[in-house]
Design a protein around this motif. Structure first.
Motif, mmCIF file in Angstrom:
data_model
loop_
_atom_site.group_PDB
_atom_site.id
_atom_site.type_symbol
_atom_site.label_atom_id
_atom_site.label_comp_id
_atom_site.label_asym_id
_atom_site.label_seq_id
_atom_site.Cartn_x
_atom_site.Cartn_y
_atom_site.Cartn_z
ATOM 1 N N VAL A 1 0.861 -1.179 -0.743
ATOM 2 C CA VAL A 1 -0.358 0.016 0.729
ATOM 3 C C VAL A 1 1.265 1.295 -0.023
ATOM 4 C CG1 VAL A 1 -1.850 1.227 1.477
ATOM 5 C CG2 VAL A 1 -2.558 -1.174 1.218
ATOM 6 N N THR B 1 -3.986 6.638 2.888
ATOM 7 C CA THR B 1 -5.546 6.299 4.228
ATOM 8 C C THR B 1 -6.150 5.191 4.064
ATOM 9 O OG1 THR B 1 -4.664 7.950 5.291
ATOM 10 C CG2 THR B 1 -6.139 6.915 6.744
ATOM 11 N N GLU C 1 -5.007 1.574 3.714
ATOM 12 C CA GLU C 1 -4.475 0.888 4.406
ATOM 13 C C GLU C 1 -5.916 0.596 5.554
ATOM 14 O OE1 GLU C 1 -1.329 2.606 6.623
ATOM 15 O OE2 GLU C 1 -1.676 4.280 4.428
ATOM 16 N N GLU D 1 -6.673 -3.314 7.290
ATOM 17 C CA GLU D 1 -6.609 -3.621 7.963
ATOM 18 C C GLU D 1 -7.906 -4.457 8.541
ATOM 19 O OE1 GLU D 1 -5.529 0.474 9.788
ATOM 20 O OE2 GLU D 1 -3.092 0.033 9.444
ATOM 21 N N THR E 1 0.877 -5.055 9.184
ATOM 22 C CA THR E 1 1.882 -4.765 8.414
ATOM 23 C C THR E 1 3.498 -5.908 8.560
ATOM 24 O OG1 THR E 1 1.584 -2.256 9.030
ATOM 25 C CG2 THR E 1 3.820 -2.794 8.538
#
Length: 156
Positions: free
Chosen positions: A129, A134, A137, A141, A147
């Motif tokens: 990414v 954002t 991301e 998540e 990560t």
């Protein structure tokens, strides 16, 4: 919404979605991405569709119109004295049409990719990414990703 392997008839729609993704990247990194372009040409997409190591999955609506895609690559950990060998399914690109966001198409595509990865005997699903993306991301998540490593740069 049905998820299936991409076919040649999907190429024009995939190109439209590739432009949407490129624009997101160009907004984040105008120093390296060229607005109005796409990552692949029609001919390159046609060749990719034949490559079993690089499956492309599409989410299509009731009219068989592509509303999202996931470009994937089957990867194997190269031999190393200090690491176990394993296979990964790398998501090179995942996009949902900006007009269809919020309908859980991205979640369905991601779950489908995870299922395919299991069937292929993969240990993990990975992706990159761009810093500054954002929404992507947060989406990944939410899907349970974390990560694994960070790549850093120093622009000269």
């Amino acid at each position: 919404m049905i998820i299936r392997k991409a076919e040649e008839k999907d190429i024009p729609r995939i190109l439209e979605l590739l432009k949407q993704v490129l624009q997101i990247h160009a907004d984040i990194r105008p120093d390296i991405f060229i607005p109005g372009t796409t990552k692949y040409t029609i001919d390159e997409l046609a060749e990719l569709l034949k490559n079993k190591e690089k499956p492309i999955y599409v989410a299509v609506d009731e009219n068989d119109v592509c509303r999202g895609y996931a470009f994937c690559q089957l990867q194997e950990q190269p031999f190393s004295n200090n690491m176990v060998q394993f296979k990964s399914l790398f998501i090179d690109d995942l996009c949902v049409d900006q007009e269809a966001r919020g309908q859980h198409i991205g979640e369905s595509l991601f779950e489908y990719v995870k299922s395919e990865a299991k069937q292929l005997g993969c240990y993990e699903v990975t992706l990159n990414v761009w810093a500054g993306n954002t929404p992507a991301e947060k989406f990944y998540e939410k899907m349970g990703m974390r990560t694994k490593e960070r790549q850093m740069e120093y622009i000269l």
